[in-house]
Design a protein around this motif. Structure first.
Motif, PDB file in Angstrom:
ATOM      1  N   ILE A 162      37.139 -19.593  18.108  1.00  0.00           N
ATOM      2  CA  ILE A 162      36.081 -20.688  18.497  1.00  0.00           C
ATOM      3  C   ILE A 162      36.810 -21.877  18.631  1.00  0.00           C
ATOM      4  O   ILE A 162      36.691 -22.440  19.864  1.00  0.00           O
ATOM      5  CB  ILE A 162      35.126 -20.847  17.489  1.00  0.00           C
ATOM      6  CG1 ILE A 162      34.187 -19.784  17.353  1.00  0.00           C
ATOM      7  CG2 ILE A 162      34.301 -21.909  17.736  1.00  0.00           C
ATOM      8  CD1 ILE A 162      33.025 -19.549  16.158  1.00  0.00           C
TER       9      ILE A 162
ATOM     10  N   ASN B 226      38.799 -21.791  22.121  1.00  0.00           N
ATOM     11  CA  ASN B 226      38.067 -21.389  23.415  1.00  0.00           C
ATOM     12  C   ASN B 226      38.303 -19.936  23.815  1.00  0.00           C
ATOM     13  O   ASN B 226      38.474 -19.783  25.097  1.00  0.00           O
ATOM     14  CB  ASN B 226      38.169 -22.578  24.223  1.00  0.00           C
ATOM     15  CG  ASN B 226      37.040 -22.360  25.418  1.00  0.00           C
ATOM     16  OD1 ASN B 226      36.057 -21.889  25.360  1.00  0.00           O
ATOM     17  ND2 ASN B 226      37.483 -22.918  26.368  1.00  0.00           N
TER      18      ASN B 226
ATOM     19  N   ASP C  53      37.349 -16.718  24.377  1.00  0.00           N
ATOM     20  CA  ASP C  53      36.221 -15.968  24.409  1.00  0.00           C
ATOM     21  C   ASP C  53      36.355 -14.440  24.239  1.00  0.00           C
ATOM     22  O   ASP C  53      35.383 -13.874  23.448  1.00  0.00           O
ATOM     23  CB  ASP C  53      35.452 -15.686  26.061  1.00  0.00           C
ATOM     24  CG  ASP C  53      34.844 -17.373  26.421  1.00  0.00           C
ATOM     25  OD1 ASP C  53      34.881 -18.248  25.198  1.00  0.00           O
ATOM     26  OD2 ASP C  53      34.498 -17.664  27.279  1.00  0.00           O
TER      27      ASP C  53
ATOM     28  N   ILE D 274      36.532 -14.274  20.318  1.00  0.00           N
ATOM     29  CA  ILE D 274      35.178 -14.329  19.810  1.00  0.00           C
ATOM     30  C   ILE D 274      34.484 -13.118  19.749  1.00  0.00           C
ATOM     31  O   ILE D 274      33.991 -12.605  18.568  1.00  0.00           O
ATOM     32  CB  ILE D 274      34.454 -15.545  20.479  1.00  0.00           C
ATOM     33  CG1 ILE D 274      34.935 -16.843  19.911  1.00  0.00           C
ATOM     34  CG2 ILE D 274      32.884 -15.490  19.921  1.00  0.00           C
ATOM     35  CD1 ILE D 274      34.430 -18.017  21.136  1.00  0.00           C
TER      36      ILE D 274
ATOM     37  N   GLY E 107      29.984 -17.840  14.261  1.00  0.00           N
ATOM     38  CA  GLY E 107      29.491 -17.283  15.553  1.00  0.00           C
ATOM     39  C   GLY E 107      27.971 -16.786  15.735  1.00  0.00           C
ATOM     40  O   GLY E 107      28.009 -15.858  16.759  1.00  0.00           O
TER      41      GLY E 107
ATOM     42  N   LYS F 100      29.916 -21.484  20.953  1.00  0.00           N
ATOM     43  CA  LYS F 100      31.065 -22.494  20.848  1.00  0.00           C
ATOM     44  C   LYS F 100      30.196 -24.117  20.384  1.00  0.00           C
ATOM     45  O   LYS F 100      30.769 -24.693  19.698  1.00  0.00           O
ATOM     46  CB  LYS F 100      31.738 -22.398  21.929  1.00  0.00           C
ATOM     47  CG  LYS F 100      32.761 -21.343  21.945  1.00  0.00           C
ATOM     48  CD  LYS F 100      33.589 -21.265  23.205  1.00  0.00           C
ATOM     49  CE  LYS F 100      33.021 -20.782  24.331  1.00  0.00           C
ATOM     50  NZ  LYS F 100      33.776 -20.732  25.661  1.00  0.00           N
ATOM     51  N   LYS F 101      29.193 -24.204  21.183  1.00  0.00           N
ATOM     52  CA  LYS F 101      28.555 -25.463  21.118  1.00  0.00           C
ATOM     53  C   LYS F 101      27.991 -25.691  19.797  1.00  0.00           C
ATOM     54  O   LYS F 101      28.135 -26.784  18.780  1.00  0.00           O
ATOM     55  CB  LYS F 101      27.493 -25.519  22.102  1.00  0.00           C
ATOM     56  CG  LYS F 101      26.575 -26.732  21.863  1.00  0.00           C
ATOM     57  CD  LYS F 101      27.190 -27.896  22.272  1.00  0.00           C
ATOM     58  CE  LYS F 101      26.224 -29.442  22.390  1.00  0.00           C
ATOM     59  NZ  LYS F 101      27.136 -30.491  22.073  1.00  0.00           N
TER      60      LYS F 101
END
Length: 550
Positions: free
Chosen positions: A310, A313, A315, A318, A456, A524-525
């Motif tokens: 995370i 960044n 992806d 994740i 997540g 992620k947010k």
């Protein structure tokens, strides 16, 4: 005698030099130490971990529960069965300190144990036990079961925690600047302090209070006459207590008394602070009630690989790590329920302390619509429930077993038992969606969604407790629209079920399956928004600035 170095093992940070003693009936610091039931303990455990990381001058006072809360097992029909197994903890240090606490005008012997900071990475924690040879059988049982169902035993437990904990600090020659009551269970310590300082103002200078219970029925009360008989008021008579606190009537409220003894109190979210002020603000002589929102410890709760992906960044990382974490959780599902879940399928988890107002079965309320959700070939789903009801709450146990029975024939539904720290972590790490649907204004904070977001998982929640401070609908979570305030409960359930199912069918599932980038963006947010605002380092520091410094 134990020295400060023996207890702490480190020199406290000058920024946190104010000495605080944190009294709590339960602490969840590690799976191996089973002295907790649910959210109150999870919160206290994270507080001690962050206090240790920040090198705060804080120690914990709790109870060494011989049988813990209970072990959640199954009977021959797969239904829930509470079991009580004696626990042994070789890693606790026997301090050699034995002292007596008056209970029912008789001396009860108490032995003090120490959980040293280096054992699990926490602030030092003293644990009290009456299960010693010097006591008769009844006195030994005081510290057998967390939240014992018998009223007199529960009162005795509060006496041991409050008065016993304060006496232990005096024996250790430790004089805290602040006595922090985490919930009202330890309120008896104030009567010990009053006997020591002979002044309500002097007690107020030293005491702060955190309330966690936003419904009146959940705030513990007992008859004055019974409490006096049990020695709860230490050396005070019933009429002296009433005069001292300006409290009349036949029932003594732990929470109201705590608010009158403390110099300051807090609710555990901004919303709960307001609810608490509305509940108690009309009583003369209570202290200010502010709010410090609960939080959870990132180091303990977050999967390191998921956290790294995370933060970077990444992806692909994740997605890959989430599948691995789901596979770990699904081994438990297969073991307990004989069902093989698929890591590619969206997995929705409802897991927390089990109580009626939390509505574990809300998603099932429209049974036909629920079955339609489960059989949607385009958007397949998997659901998992877990949680521990109070072992004498037969309504909650009945609901838990009803969910087991209804889920049993459904290959994509599972109910897991053994809900403790380890299973809680697996569920948070292995879920895609963390479902939270309590009746509005009944959830003081509800921290489980914080640790899910660290791993997540996206919250699907009503805007209660901590959620309004965090939630950006469809940006970092999915919100369920609450029913109008003061609606009858039946209407609340119906309308909020409709909103929940609409949100699942029209928003959550299409996003997961059809808009991969949007989903990962929300993951992620959520992780970015939950730390540091809802990480317990912020909380532990805030207690010093808002509550501990006079």
């Amino acid at each position: 005698m134990l020295s400060k170095k023996d207890i702490f093992g480190f020199e406290p940070n000058a920024q946190y030099s104010t000495a605080a003693a944190y009294f709590s009936m339960e602490f969840a610091v590690d799976q191996a130490l089973k002295i907790y039931s649910g959210g109150l303990g999870f919160l206290a455990g994270s507080h001690l971990r962050s206090a240790y990381q920040l090198k705060q001058n804080l120690l914990g006072i709790g109870i060494l529960w011989k049988y813990g809360y209970y072990d959640q097992t199954r009977d021959k029909d797969q239904l829930m069965k509470p079991a009580y197994t004696e626990k042994q903890y070789a890693y606790l240090q026997d301090t050699g300190i034995i002292f007596t606490v008056p209970v029912h005008d008789s001396p009860v012997h108490v032995r003090a144990y120490l959980l040293k900071p280096e054992t699990f990475g926490t602030a030092p924690l003293f644990l009290l036990s009456t299960d010693v040879p010097e006591n008769d059988y009844l006195s030994r049982t005081i510290t057998h079961r967390l939240y014992d169902p018998h009223e007199t035993t529960r009162i005795a437990q509060s006496i041991i925690l409050g008065i016993g904990g304060a006496m232990l600090l005096d024996i250790l020659n430790i004089t805290p600047d602040v006595y922090h009551m985490n919930e009202g269970h330890s309120v008896s310590l104030n009567f010990y302090l009053y006997a020591k300082y002979k002044s309500l103002d002097e007690v107020k200078k030293r005491v702060v209070f955190t309330t966690h219970t936003p419904e009146m029925a959940g705030n513990e009360e007992h008859r004055y006459s019974l409490l006096k008989e049990m020695s709860f008021f230490y050396h005070l008579q019933e009429h002296e207590v009433k005069y001292l606190l300006g409290m009349d009537g036949d029932q003594f409220s732990y929470t109201l008394a705590a608010l009158k003894f403390a110099r300051k109190a807090n609710g555990v979210s901004e919303l709960h602070g307001k609810v608490a002020r509305d509940m108690w603000g009309h009583n003369p002589g209570i202290c200010e009630i502010t709010s410090i929102t609960n939080a959870q410890n990132l180091t303990y709760w977050q999967d390191p690989l998921m956290g790294k992906s995370i933060a970077g960044n990444d992806d692909h990382g994740i997605v890959q790590r989430k599948k691995e974490l789901k596979a770990d959780l699904f081994k438990v599902v297969a073991d307990q329920c004989g069902k093989l879940f698929d890591p590619e399928v969206i997995t929705i988890v409802w897991a927390r302390r089990f109580a009626g107002y939390k509505r574990a079965d809300l998603v099932m309320q429209d049974w036909n619509r629920f079955l339609t959700l489960l059989s949607n070939g385009a958007f397949p789903v998997q659901l998992i429930w877990a949680g521990k009801p109070y072992p004498e709450d037969f309504g909650a146990i009945g609901l838990f077993n009803q969910i087991i029975s209804r889920a049993l024939p459904l290959k994509n539904c599972a109910v897991l038992t053994g809900y403790e720290l380890e299973l809680s972590a697996l569920l948070k790490k292995g879920s895609d969606v963390w479902l939270n649907n309590p009746r509005m204004y009944r959830e003081a904070s509800g921290t489980s969604g914080m640790t899910a977001a660290m791993n997540g998982s996206i919250n699907l929640s009503l805007p209660d407790g901590w959620v309004p401070e965090f939630a950006r609908d469809r940006e970092n979570c999915f919100l369920i629209q609450p029913a109008p305030d003061h609606s009858p409960e039946q209407d609340q359930d119906r309308l909020e079920n409709i909103s929940l199912m609409d949100t699942l069918e029209q928003v959550v599932l299409p996003t997961y399956y059809n808009d991969h980038n949007k989903w990962l963006g929300m993951v992620k947010k959520a992780a970015a928004d939950v730390v540091p605002a809802f990480e317990s380092g912020r909380m532990a520091a805030e207690y010093y600035t808002k509550m501990y410094k006079a």
